[in-house]
Design an enzyme around this catalytic site. Structure first.
Site, PDB file in Angstrom:
ATOM      1  N   LEU A  92      27.698  50.476  78.506  1.00  0.00           N
ATOM      2  CA  LEU A  92      28.552  51.046  79.548  1.00  0.00           C
ATOM      3  C   LEU A  92      27.971  52.354  80.078  1.00  0.00           C
ATOM      4  O   LEU A  92      27.308  53.097  79.359  1.00  0.00           O
ATOM      5  CB  LEU A  92      29.952  51.309  78.991  1.00  0.00           C
ATOM      6  CG  LEU A  92      30.835  50.081  78.787  1.00  0.00           C
ATOM      7  CD1 LEU A  92      32.134  50.492  78.103  1.00  0.00           C
ATOM      8  CD2 LEU A  92      31.127  49.381  80.105  1.00  0.00           C
ATOM      9  N   HIS A 123      28.299  49.093  65.317  1.00  0.00           N
ATOM     10  CA  HIS A 123      26.892  48.698  65.317  1.00  0.00           C
ATOM     11  C   HIS A 123      26.479  48.305  63.901  1.00  0.00           C
ATOM     12  O   HIS A 123      26.792  49.027  62.947  1.00  0.00           O
ATOM     13  CB  HIS A 123      25.997  49.842  65.821  1.00  0.00           C
ATOM     14  CG  HIS A 123      24.561  49.442  65.876  1.00  0.00           C
ATOM     15  ND1 HIS A 123      24.053  48.623  66.868  1.00  0.00           N
ATOM     16  CD2 HIS A 123      23.524  49.683  65.033  1.00  0.00           C
ATOM     17  CE1 HIS A 123      22.774  48.404  66.639  1.00  0.00           C
ATOM     18  NE2 HIS A 123      22.425  49.024  65.525  1.00  0.00           N
ATOM     19  N   MET A 144      28.121  43.164  75.098  1.00  0.00           N
ATOM     20  CA  MET A 144      26.659  43.154  75.229  1.00  0.00           C
ATOM     21  C   MET A 144      26.125  43.943  76.425  1.00  0.00           C
ATOM     22  O   MET A 144      24.966  43.803  76.784  1.00  0.00           O
ATOM     23  CB  MET A 144      26.155  41.709  75.289  1.00  0.00           C
ATOM     24  CG  MET A 144      26.421  40.914  74.023  1.00  0.00           C
ATOM     25  SD  MET A 144      25.838  41.771  72.542  1.00  0.00           S
ATOM     26  CE  MET A 144      24.087  41.584  72.770  1.00  0.00           C
TER      27      MET A 144
HETATM   28  C1  GRF Z   1      28.412  42.341  65.671  1.00  0.00           C
HETATM   29  O1  GRF Z   1      27.374  42.292  64.739  1.00  0.00           O
HETATM   30  C2  GRF Z   1      28.565  43.762  66.160  1.00  0.00           C
HETATM   31  O2  GRF Z   1      28.242  44.717  65.218  1.00  0.00           O
HETATM   32  C3  GRF Z   1      27.587  43.806  67.280  1.00  0.00           C
HETATM   33  O3  GRF Z   1      27.628  42.525  67.866  1.00  0.00           O
HETATM   34  C4  GRF Z   1      28.095  41.562  66.930  1.00  0.00           C
HETATM   35  C5  GRF Z   1      29.279  40.891  67.542  1.00  0.00           C
HETATM   36  O4  GRF Z   1      29.777  39.806  66.845  1.00  0.00           O
HETATM   37  N1  GRF Z   1      27.860  44.911  68.165  1.00  0.00           N
HETATM   38  P1  GRF Z   1      31.224  39.219  67.232  1.00  0.00           P
HETATM   39  O5  GRF Z   1      31.217  38.814  68.689  1.00  0.00           O
HETATM   40  O6  GRF Z   1      32.256  40.268  66.939  1.00  0.00           O
HETATM   41  O7  GRF Z   1      31.380  38.014  66.345  1.00  0.00           O
END
Ligand code: GRF
Length: 213
Positions: free
Chosen positions: A94, A110, A91
């Site tokens: 970078l 994504h 989250m």
């Molecule tokens: C996923 O939808 C991914 O595409 C996005 O964040 C979410 C992460 O889910 N970047 P998880 O932690 O892998 O369950």
């Protein structure tokens, strides 16, 4: 074997898809050398430990600014001798020095067909709310190389699914995760680790395209 670090912040279902694909022999020439989390409470860490992957926490909120956080992530990746970085629900966007040092060696997933519904602020359920509000008839996910601009790097794999009339943001999110994200992320990792990806500008060429083992 390509020493790979998976960076996470949350539930880690994408990490789980990588672990499962690795266990089924679907990812070639990859060593899952580390899982690094920006949050100590991320369930992804539990998944990594169960799979016997070394875990590390570089806690975002312990750093006074993003530059200091990036430096700490960079040092951790270097000390672990990592070649490939995978962002699986990480989250934090970078920046320097990680992005420069790992050019075309950071894969992000994504949950939309970029360049739609992506970029700063587009994460989680919001992506799917915006897609439904716009009225798109297909959506999907994108595995791409990460650059300093969120979700804007060279595209490796994209796959679409149809949006249904009765879809809600969460039903669309669930279907995209299960039917697309959990498949194309392991595929993109394997393509990299097999040495089948080459990047010219922002175009990614795939050797023997269509042969995902
Ligand atoms: C996923 O939808 C991914 O595409 C996005 O964040 C979410 C992460 O889910 N970047 P998880 O932690 O892998 O369950």
């Amino acid at each position: 074997m390509v020493r790979t670090a998976v960076l996470v912040s949350g539930d880690g279902t994408n990490l789980q898809s990588i672990i499962n694909a690795q266990n089924f022999g679907k990812i070639k020439n990859c060593q899952l050398a580390a899982v690094i989390s920006s949050r100590p409470e991320a369930f992804a860490l539990t998944r990594a430990k169960s799979a016997g992957i070394p875990t590390f926490v570089v806690e975002y909120k312990h750093f006074s600014n993003r530059a200091a956080f990036n430096e700490a992530v960079y040092q951790k990746l270097k000390s672990l001798d990592i070649e490939l970085v995978v962002l699986a629900g990480f989250m934090v966007v970078l920046g320097s020095p990680v992005i420069e040092a790992f050019e075309n060696r950071i894969i992000n997933i994504h949950p939309s067909l970029v360049p739609s519904f992506c970029g700063e602020g587009f994460y989680g359920i919001r992506v799917h709310e915006e897609a439904l509000n716009y009225g798109v008839k297909v959506s999907g996910a994108t595995a791409h190389f990460a650059t300093a601009v969120a979700d804007a790097g060279p595209v490796i794999i994209q796959r679409a699914i149809e949006v249904r009339e009765n879809d809600t943001p969460s039903s669309l999110q669930k279907r995209i995760m299960e039917e697309v994200e959990w498949k194309i992320l392991p595929e993109a990792i394997s393509l990299y680790c097999e040495g089948r990806l080459s990047v010219v500008g922002r175009i990614v060429n795939i050797k023997d395209k269509g042969v995902y083992s």
